[in-house]
Write a protein that holds these residues in place. Structure first.
Motif, short mmCIF file in Angstrom:
data_model
loop_
_atom_site.label_atom_id
_atom_site.label_comp_id
_atom_site.label_asym_id
_atom_site.label_seq_id
_atom_site.Cartn_x
_atom_site.Cartn_y
_atom_site.Cartn_z
N LEU A 85 0.83 -1.21 0.00
CA LEU A 85 0.00 0.00 0.00
C LEU A 85 0.87 1.26 0.00
CD1 LEU A 85 -2.92 0.98 0.06
CD2 LEU A 85 -2.80 0.98 2.54
N LYS A 86 1.92 1.27 0.80
CA LYS A 86 2.83 2.42 0.87
C LYS A 86 3.44 2.71 -0.50
CE LYS A 86 7.29 3.74 2.73
NZ LYS A 86 8.51 3.14 2.25
N HIS A 87 3.94 1.67 -1.16
CA HIS A 87 4.58 1.87 -2.47
C HIS A 87 3.56 2.30 -3.53
CE1 HIS A 87 8.34 0.61 -0.88
NE2 HIS A 87 7.95 -0.63 -0.67
N ILE A 99 3.81 5.84 -5.68
CA ILE A 99 3.68 5.93 -7.15
C ILE A 99 2.60 6.94 -7.51
CG2 ILE A 99 2.99 4.65 -9.21
CD1 ILE A 99 4.37 2.18 -7.91
N GLU A 100 1.48 6.91 -6.80
CA GLU A 100 0.41 7.89 -7.05
C GLU A 100 0.92 9.31 -6.82
OE1 GLU A 100 -3.10 7.05 -4.72
OE2 GLU A 100 -3.16 4.99 -5.43
N SER A 101 1.69 9.51 -5.76
CA SER A 101 2.24 10.84 -5.46
C SER A 101 3.19 11.30 -6.57
CB SER A 101 2.97 10.83 -4.12
OG SER A 101 2.08 10.62 -3.08
N ALA A 102 4.04 10.40 -7.03
CA ALA A 102 4.97 10.75 -8.10
C ALA A 102 4.22 11.11 -9.37
CB ALA A 102 5.94 9.59 -8.37
N ASN A 103 3.18 10.34 -9.69
CA ASN A 103 2.37 10.65 -10.87
C ASN A 103 1.68 12.00 -10.73
OD1 ASN A 103 3.01 8.31 -12.26
ND2 ASN A 103 1.29 7.18 -11.43
N PHE A 104 1.17 12.28 -9.54
CA PHE A 104 0.52 13.57 -9.28
C PHE A 104 1.52 14.72 -9.45
CE2 PHE A 104 -0.74 16.95 -6.29
CZ PHE A 104 -1.97 17.27 -6.82
N PHE A 105 2.73 14.55 -8.91
CA PHE A 105 3.76 15.57 -9.02
C PHE A 105 4.13 15.82 -10.49
CE2 PHE A 105 8.33 16.78 -8.97
CZ PHE A 105 8.19 18.01 -8.36
N LEU A 106 4.28 14.75 -11.25
CA LEU A 106 4.59 14.90 -12.68
C LEU A 106 3.46 15.62 -13.41
CD1 LEU A 106 6.19 11.42 -13.35
CD2 LEU A 106 7.31 13.62 -13.72
N ASP A 107 2.23 15.32 -13.05
CA ASP A 107 1.07 15.98 -13.65
C ASP A 107 1.08 17.48 -13.34
OD1 ASP A 107 -1.41 15.88 -15.13
OD2 ASP A 107 -2.42 16.19 -13.21
N ILE A 108 1.37 17.83 -12.11
CA ILE A 108 1.42 19.25 -11.71
C ILE A 108 2.54 19.97 -12.47
CG2 ILE A 108 1.97 20.82 -9.80
CD1 ILE A 108 -0.87 19.78 -9.73
N LEU A 109 3.71 19.35 -12.57
CA LEU A 109 4.81 19.96 -13.32
C LEU A 109 4.39 20.24 -14.76
CD1 LEU A 109 7.96 17.91 -12.20
CD2 LEU A 109 7.41 20.28 -11.62
N LYS A 110 3.73 19.27 -15.37
CA LYS A 110 3.29 19.43 -16.76
C LYS A 110 2.27 20.57 -16.88
CE LYS A 110 1.33 16.78 -20.57
NZ LYS A 110 0.73 15.49 -20.97
N LYS A 111 1.34 20.65 -15.93
CA LYS A 111 0.32 21.71 -15.97
C LYS A 111 0.95 23.09 -15.80
CE LYS A 111 -3.63 18.95 -14.58
NZ LYS A 111 -4.62 18.65 -13.55
N ILE A 112 1.94 23.19 -14.92
CA ILE A 112 2.62 24.48 -14.73
C ILE A 112 3.34 24.88 -16.01
CG2 ILE A 112 4.48 25.68 -13.49
CD1 ILE A 112 3.73 23.98 -11.02
N LYS A 113 4.06 23.93 -16.61
CA LYS A 113 4.77 24.23 -17.85
C LYS A 113 3.80 24.67 -18.94
CE LYS A 113 7.65 22.26 -21.46
NZ LYS A 113 8.09 21.06 -22.13
#
Length: 141
Positions: A31-33, A37-51
Protein backbone atom coordinates in the motif's frame (compact mmCIF):
# COMPACT_ATOMS: atom_id res chain seq x y z
CA UNK A 1 -0.21 -36.97 25.36
CA UNK A 2 -2.79 -34.26 25.83
CA UNK A 3 -0.22 -31.77 27.15
CA UNK A 4 2.00 -32.33 24.12
CA UNK A 5 -0.94 -31.76 21.80
CA UNK A 6 -1.88 -28.59 23.67
CA UNK A 7 1.75 -27.42 23.52
CA UNK A 8 1.85 -28.16 19.78
CA UNK A 9 -1.44 -26.30 19.26
CA UNK A 10 -0.01 -23.31 21.16
CA UNK A 11 3.13 -23.39 19.01
CA UNK A 12 0.98 -23.57 15.87
CA UNK A 13 -1.07 -20.62 17.12
CA UNK A 14 2.10 -18.61 17.81
CA UNK A 15 3.45 -19.40 14.35
CA UNK A 16 0.08 -18.54 12.80
CA UNK A 17 -0.09 -15.20 14.63
CA UNK A 18 3.47 -14.37 13.57
CA UNK A 19 2.66 -15.21 9.94
CA UNK A 20 -0.48 -13.09 10.16
CA UNK A 21 1.58 -10.17 11.48
CA UNK A 22 4.15 -10.62 8.69
CA UNK A 23 1.37 -10.66 6.10
CA UNK A 24 -0.03 -7.41 7.53
CA UNK A 25 3.41 -5.83 7.27
CA UNK A 26 3.66 -6.96 3.62
CA UNK A 27 0.19 -5.57 2.89
CA UNK A 28 1.20 -2.22 4.41
CA UNK A 29 4.41 -2.12 2.34
CA UNK A 30 2.48 -2.73 -0.88
CA UNK A 31 0.00 0.00 0.00
CA UNK A 32 2.83 2.42 0.87
CA UNK A 33 4.58 1.87 -2.47
CA UNK A 34 1.29 2.25 -4.37
CA UNK A 35 0.73 5.62 -2.63
CA UNK A 36 4.30 6.69 -3.46
CA UNK A 37 3.68 5.93 -7.15
CA UNK A 38 0.41 7.89 -7.05
CA UNK A 39 2.24 10.84 -5.46
CA UNK A 40 4.97 10.75 -8.10
CA UNK A 41 2.37 10.65 -10.87
CA UNK A 42 0.52 13.57 -9.28
CA UNK A 43 3.76 15.57 -9.02
CA UNK A 44 4.59 14.90 -12.68
CA UNK A 45 1.07 15.98 -13.65
CA UNK A 46 1.42 19.25 -11.71
CA UNK A 47 4.81 19.96 -13.32
CA UNK A 48 3.29 19.43 -16.76
CA UNK A 49 0.32 21.71 -15.97
CA UNK A 50 2.62 24.48 -14.73
CA UNK A 51 4.77 24.23 -17.85
CA UNK A 52 1.68 24.32 -20.07
CA UNK A 53 0.31 27.37 -18.24
CA UNK A 54 3.64 29.22 -18.55
CA UNK A 55 3.76 28.47 -22.25
CA UNK A 56 0.11 29.44 -22.73
CA UNK A 57 0.30 32.90 -21.14
CA UNK A 58 2.68 34.01 -23.86
CA UNK A 59 0.51 32.84 -26.75
CA UNK A 60 -1.34 35.51 -28.69
CA UNK A 61 -4.06 33.12 -29.74
CA UNK A 62 -5.31 32.69 -26.17
CA UNK A 63 -8.35 34.69 -25.12
CA UNK A 64 -8.18 37.14 -22.24
CA UNK A 65 -10.23 34.75 -20.06
CA UNK A 66 -7.94 31.83 -20.89
CA UNK A 67 -4.85 33.88 -20.06
CA UNK A 68 -6.47 35.00 -16.80
CA UNK A 69 -7.11 31.37 -15.81
CA UNK A 70 -3.50 30.50 -16.67
CA UNK A 71 -2.17 33.43 -14.61
CA UNK A 72 -4.46 32.54 -11.72
CA UNK A 73 -3.18 28.96 -11.82
CA UNK A 74 0.44 30.16 -11.98
CA UNK A 75 -0.09 32.54 -9.06
CA UNK A 76 -1.14 29.56 -6.97
CA UNK A 77 1.32 26.95 -8.25
CA UNK A 78 4.39 28.91 -9.34
CA UNK A 79 4.16 32.47 -7.99
CA UNK A 80 6.60 35.04 -9.27
CA UNK A 81 7.60 37.04 -12.27
CA UNK A 82 8.56 36.03 -15.75
CA UNK A 83 12.08 35.41 -14.37
CA UNK A 84 10.69 32.87 -11.90
CA UNK A 85 8.79 31.18 -14.70
CA UNK A 86 11.91 31.09 -16.88
CA UNK A 87 13.82 29.53 -13.96
CA UNK A 88 11.06 26.94 -13.60
CA UNK A 89 11.30 26.06 -17.28
CA UNK A 90 15.08 25.72 -17.02
CA UNK A 91 14.74 23.26 -14.15
CA UNK A 92 11.69 21.52 -15.58
CA UNK A 93 13.49 18.77 -17.48
CA UNK A 94 15.69 17.90 -14.50
CA UNK A 95 12.68 17.85 -12.17
CA UNK A 96 10.77 15.56 -14.52
CA UNK A 97 13.78 13.27 -14.91
CA UNK A 98 14.23 13.08 -11.11
CA UNK A 99 10.51 12.45 -10.53
CA UNK A 100 10.44 9.69 -13.16
CA UNK A 101 13.53 8.07 -11.64
CA UNK A 102 11.90 8.16 -8.22
CA UNK A 103 8.69 6.69 -9.65
CA UNK A 104 10.71 3.88 -11.26
CA UNK A 105 12.35 3.21 -7.90
CA UNK A 106 8.91 3.06 -6.26
CA UNK A 107 7.67 0.67 -8.96
CA UNK A 108 10.61 -1.66 -8.33
CA UNK A 109 9.97 -1.53 -4.60
CA UNK A 110 6.29 -2.27 -5.22
CA UNK A 111 7.15 -5.28 -7.37
CA UNK A 112 9.45 -6.65 -4.64
CA UNK A 113 6.85 -5.97 -1.96
CA UNK A 114 4.17 -7.77 -4.00
CA UNK A 115 6.42 -10.83 -4.40
CA UNK A 116 7.09 -10.81 -0.66
CA UNK A 117 3.37 -10.41 0.01
CA UNK A 118 2.53 -13.32 -2.28
CA UNK A 119 5.09 -15.57 -0.58
CA UNK A 120 3.88 -14.57 2.85
CA UNK A 121 0.26 -15.18 1.79
CA UNK A 122 1.18 -18.74 0.78
CA UNK A 123 2.86 -19.32 4.16
CA UNK A 124 -0.13 -17.85 5.95
CA UNK A 125 -2.60 -19.99 3.99
CA UNK A 126 -0.63 -23.17 4.79
CA UNK A 127 -0.52 -22.26 8.47
CA UNK A 128 -4.22 -21.49 8.43
CA UNK A 129 -4.84 -25.06 7.32
CA UNK A 130 -2.39 -26.45 9.90
CA UNK A 131 -3.78 -24.29 12.65
CA UNK A 132 -7.32 -25.32 11.82
CA UNK A 133 -6.37 -29.00 12.13
CA UNK A 134 -4.59 -28.38 15.44
CA UNK A 135 -7.67 -26.71 16.89
CA UNK A 136 -9.90 -29.50 15.62
CA UNK A 137 -7.64 -32.13 17.22
CA UNK A 138 -7.72 -30.26 20.52
CA UNK A 139 -11.53 -30.08 20.40
CA UNK A 140 -11.77 -33.82 19.63
CA UNK A 141 -9.56 -34.70 22.60
Amino acid sequence: TINQKKQQAKMNLDEYMHANSDLSICDAAVLKHQKEIESANFFLDILKKIKTAINNVGKRTRSKAQKQRDWSFLDRMCPGSDHAHAAFLEGYEAAVRDAKAKRTEYKRALKTAKKRQETQKEVFDKLTVLYGFAVQEEIND
